[in-house]
Scaffold this motif. Structure first.
Motif, PDB file in Angstrom:
ATOM      1  N   ILE A   1      21.926  14.034  -0.096  1.00 41.70           N
ATOM      2  CA  ILE A   1      22.655  12.857   0.384  1.00 41.70           C
ATOM      3  C   ILE A   1      23.521  13.271   1.569  1.00 41.70           C
ATOM      4  N   VAL A   2      23.279  12.643   2.710  1.00 40.62           N
ATOM      5  CA  VAL A   2      24.006  12.961   3.939  1.00 40.62           C
ATOM      6  C   VAL A   2      24.829  11.740   4.346  1.00 40.62           C
ATOM      7  N   GLU A   3      26.133  11.831   4.173  1.00 41.65           N
ATOM      8  CA  GLU A   3      27.021  10.767   4.641  1.00 41.65           C
ATOM      9  C   GLU A   3      27.363  11.016   6.107  1.00 41.65           C
ATOM     10  N   HIS A   4      27.420   9.963   6.887  1.00 43.29           N
ATOM     11  CA  HIS A   4      27.637  10.145   8.321  1.00 43.29           C
ATOM     12  C   HIS A   4      28.485   9.017   8.896  1.00 43.29           C
ATOM     13  N   GLU A   5      28.961   9.248  10.089  1.00 45.32           N
ATOM     14  CA  GLU A   5      29.667   8.231  10.865  1.00 45.32           C
ATOM     15  C   GLU A   5      29.097   8.172  12.278  1.00 45.32           C
TER      16      GLU A   5
ATOM     17  N   SER B   1      15.564  12.962   1.337  1.00 42.34           N
ATOM     18  CA  SER B   1      16.813  12.906   2.093  1.00 42.34           C
ATOM     19  C   SER B   1      17.313  11.469   2.128  1.00 42.34           C
ATOM     20  N   LEU B   2      18.616  11.296   1.902  1.00 42.76           N
ATOM     21  CA  LEU B   2      19.237   9.979   1.836  1.00 42.76           C
ATOM     22  C   LEU B   2      20.433   9.964   2.775  1.00 42.76           C
ATOM     23  N   TYR B   3      20.368   9.100   3.795  1.00 40.78           N
ATOM     24  CA  TYR B   3      21.410   9.029   4.809  1.00 40.78           C
ATOM     25  C   TYR B   3      22.145   7.691   4.707  1.00 40.78           C
ATOM     26  N   GLY B   4      23.462   7.720   4.930  1.00 39.01           N
ATOM     27  CA  GLY B   4      24.208   6.472   4.916  1.00 39.01           C
ATOM     28  C   GLY B   4      25.690   6.694   5.147  1.00 39.01           C
ATOM     29  N   PRO B   5      26.464   5.617   5.173  1.00 41.42           N
ATOM     30  CA  PRO B   5      27.900   5.718   5.452  1.00 41.42           C
ATOM     31  C   PRO B   5      28.658   6.416   4.326  1.00 41.42           C
ATOM     32  N   PRO B   6      29.888   6.846   4.606  1.00 38.66           N
ATOM     33  CA  PRO B   6      30.731   7.402   3.549  1.00 38.66           C
ATOM     34  C   PRO B   6      30.854   6.428   2.378  1.00 38.66           C
ATOM     35  N   GLY B   7      30.761   6.964   1.177  1.00 39.85           N
ATOM     36  CA  GLY B   7      30.757   6.153  -0.035  1.00 39.85           C
ATOM     37  C   GLY B   7      29.390   6.099  -0.686  1.00 39.85           C
TER      38      GLY B   7
ATOM     39  N   PRO C   1       0.811  -1.224   0.000  1.00 34.21           N
ATOM     40  CA  PRO C   1       0.000   0.000   0.000  1.00 34.21           C
ATOM     41  C   PRO C   1       0.842   1.270   0.000  1.00 34.21           C
ATOM     42  N   LEU C   2       2.169   1.145  -0.007  1.00 32.77           N
ATOM     43  CA  LEU C   2       3.045   2.305   0.025  1.00 32.77           C
ATOM     44  C   LEU C   2       3.079   3.001  -1.334  1.00 32.77           C
ATOM     45  N   LYS C   3       3.270   4.305  -1.303  1.00 33.96           N
ATOM     46  CA  LYS C   3       3.382   5.108  -2.517  1.00 33.96           C
ATOM     47  C   LYS C   3       4.709   5.864  -2.478  1.00 33.96           C
ATOM     48  N   LEU C   4       5.496   5.734  -3.554  1.00 34.33           N
ATOM     49  CA  LEU C   4       6.796   6.410  -3.577  1.00 34.33           C
ATOM     50  C   LEU C   4       6.665   7.919  -3.465  1.00 34.33           C
ATOM     51  N   SER C   5       5.527   8.448  -3.852  1.00 37.58           N
ATOM     52  CA  SER C   5       5.314   9.885  -3.712  1.00 37.58           C
ATOM     53  C   SER C   5       5.300  10.314  -2.250  1.00 37.58           C
ATOM     54  N   LYS C   6       5.072   9.361  -1.331  1.00 31.87           N
ATOM     55  CA  LYS C   6       5.034   9.662   0.105  1.00 31.87           C
ATOM     56  C   LYS C   6       6.369   9.373   0.793  1.00 31.87           C
ATOM     57  N   LEU C   7       7.359   8.914   0.034  1.00 37.30           N
ATOM     58  CA  LEU C   7       8.665   8.592   0.621  1.00 37.30           C
ATOM     59  C   LEU C   7       9.409   9.882   0.934  1.00 37.30           C
ATOM     60  N   GLU C   8       9.804  10.048   2.187  1.00 38.53           N
ATOM     61  CA  GLU C   8      10.434  11.290   2.644  1.00 38.53           C
ATOM     62  C   GLU C   8      11.937  11.132   2.854  1.00 38.53           C
ATOM     63  N   SER C   9      12.354  10.005   3.439  1.00 34.62           N
ATOM     64  CA  SER C   9      13.766   9.799   3.755  1.00 34.62           C
ATOM     65  C   SER C   9      14.129   8.329   3.588  1.00 34.62           C
ATOM     66  N   ILE C  10      15.397   8.085   3.231  1.00 34.69           N
ATOM     67  CA  ILE C  10      15.941   6.728   3.149  1.00 34.69           C
ATOM     68  C   ILE C  10      17.187   6.671   4.030  1.00 34.69           C
ATOM     69  N   PHE C  11      17.262   5.643   4.867  1.00 35.34           N
ATOM     70  CA  PHE C  11      18.416   5.436   5.737  1.00 35.34           C
ATOM     71  C   PHE C  11      19.078   4.114   5.342  1.00 35.34           C
ATOM     72  N   ILE C  12      20.311   4.168   4.886  1.00 30.13           N
ATOM     73  CA  ILE C  12      21.064   2.977   4.498  1.00 30.13           C
ATOM     74  C   ILE C  12      21.981   2.587   5.655  1.00 30.13           C
ATOM     75  N   THR C  13      21.911   1.339   6.085  1.00 29.62           N
ATOM     76  CA  THR C  13      22.726   0.911   7.223  1.00 29.62           C
ATOM     77  C   THR C  13      24.175   0.656   6.829  1.00 29.62           C
ATOM     78  N   HIS C  14      24.389   0.072   5.644  1.00 32.41           N
ATOM     79  CA  HIS C  14      25.753  -0.170   5.171  1.00 32.41           C
ATOM     80  C   HIS C  14      25.719  -0.451   3.677  1.00 32.41           C
ATOM     81  N   LEU C  15      26.897  -0.524   3.078  1.00 31.59           N
ATOM     82  CA  LEU C  15      26.992  -0.527   1.624  1.00 31.59           C
ATOM     83  C   LEU C  15      27.128  -1.915   1.014  1.00 31.59           C
ATOM     84  N   HIS C  16      26.755  -2.976   1.718  1.00 33.07           N
ATOM     85  CA  HIS C  16      26.680  -4.281   1.084  1.00 33.07           C
ATOM     86  C   HIS C  16      25.496  -4.311   0.112  1.00 33.07           C
ATOM     87  N   GLY C  17      25.677  -5.043  -0.988  1.00 32.87           N
ATOM     88  CA  GLY C  17      24.711  -5.011  -2.072  1.00 32.87           C
ATOM     89  C   GLY C  17      23.310  -5.400  -1.682  1.00 32.87           C
TER      90      GLY C  17
END
Length: 310
Positions: free
Chosen positions: A117-121, A89-95, A50-66
């Motif tokens: 895109i917000v890279e963080h540690e 807004s897109l959050y995740g590790p450096p890279g 039931p999700l709609k991409l138009s309602k997607l506000e932020s994405i949080f990536i835990t790590h860069l494994h495929g």
């Protein structure tokens, strides 16, 4: 506030389960949802939801494994075609920025909306009037992070009968009181928020962890969380294997939930060796013996995040 799982498998997809992705639905709170990880096929899972991409506000990536981000370029490209024109807004590790920009540049993808895109540690990543998001590094083969989503306390309920006795009906005066402003009632009485508002509602806490071995940073991330999402790649009989591959067992997830004082635990990121229901039930049973309020994450399952006492 609800958890909606779209991928619960570890490493590679199977016929039964997709790779990692989880939505935190905030429809009542923000009229949006946040996405945690974006494994390959996530946009297909969204189409079945039931999700709609138009309602997607932020994405949080835990790590860069495929298995946690290979679905990201396709989803970002498709969002605009599904009505998504608001900033993302897109959050995740450096890279992460290099990965996204390279994929978009080489594919000549045209994104019509702004992506920040917000890279963080680790540390505090986001805060506004309703939420704060904190992060800390875990113990995995590459840099992997957990996220702690903290809902700020909400105003208490208005004493409707008392307001009615002063001639106040639902409308702008209700809003002023909830914002902490005093008002003058139609009968001339000055009312302060403390007179008509009950105690504040405690905000909820959701902790979503990336891949990790048991490590000290899990406990403060999950402290008193109303919902803890923790990987359970293996049964504890394979604890040595879990350690070698920088993962956790179902028992270790339950031990972390218990130590942190979490209210509920959701197991996910299951090894593809556990194909059948009785095998998954083995993971659940292992965790329940230590932390009874444990659930297996089911794809397209909806799990409300309840306040304490609800």
């Amino acid at each position: 506030m609800e958890l909606y799982f779209m991928g619960t498998n570890a490493g590679v997809p199977s016929l039964e389960r997709n790779v990692t992705s989880l939505a935190l639905r905030l429809l009542d709170e923000r009229r949006s949802f946040w996405l945690f990880d974006c494994g390959e096929g996530t946009q297909h899972q969204i189409l079945r939801s039931p999700l709609k991409l138009s309602k997607l506000e932020s994405i949080f990536i835990t790590h860069l494994h495929g298995d946690h981000l290979f679905g990201l370029p396709g989803l970002l490209s498709s969002r605009a075609y599904q009505g998504g024109d608001t900033p993302l807004s897109l959050y995740g590790p450096p890279g992460l920025k290099k990965f996204v920009n390279t994929a978009m540049d080489l594919s000549e993808s045209r994104i019509s909306y702004k992506i920040d895109i917000v890279e963080h540690e680790g540390g505090c990543l986001f805060e506004d009037a309703t939420f704060r998001v904190e992060s800390a590094k875990l113990d995995h083969r590459i840099s992997s992070y957990g996220y702690r989503v903290i809902e700020k306390d909400l105003p208490g309920k208005l004493d409707i009968e008392l307001l009615k006795s002063h001639g106040i009906t639902p409308g702008p005066l209700y809003g002023k009181l909830k914002r902490g402003e005093s008002i003058v009632a139609p009968d001339g009485t000055t009312l302060t928020p403390s007179e008509v508002l009950g105690g504040p509602k405690k905000g909820r806490v959701v902790t979503i962890l990336g891949d990790t071995r048991p490590c000290p940073s899990v406990i403060p991330l999950a402290k008193d969380a109303d919902a803890l999402v923790h990987e359970a790649t293996f049964l504890h009989e394979l604890a040595d294997t879990a350690h070698t591959y920088h993962h956790s067992t179902a028992r270790q997830a339950a031990e972390a939930a218990k130590e942190a004082g979490a209210k509920s635990l959701y197991l996910t990121h299951f090894s593809s060796r556990y194909k059948y229901e009785d095998q998954l039930q083995g993971l659940l049973h292992e965790a329940e013996t230590i932390f009874p309020n444990t659930k297996l994450a089911r794809e397209h399952g909806v799990y409300p995040v309840l306040r304490s006492g609800e």
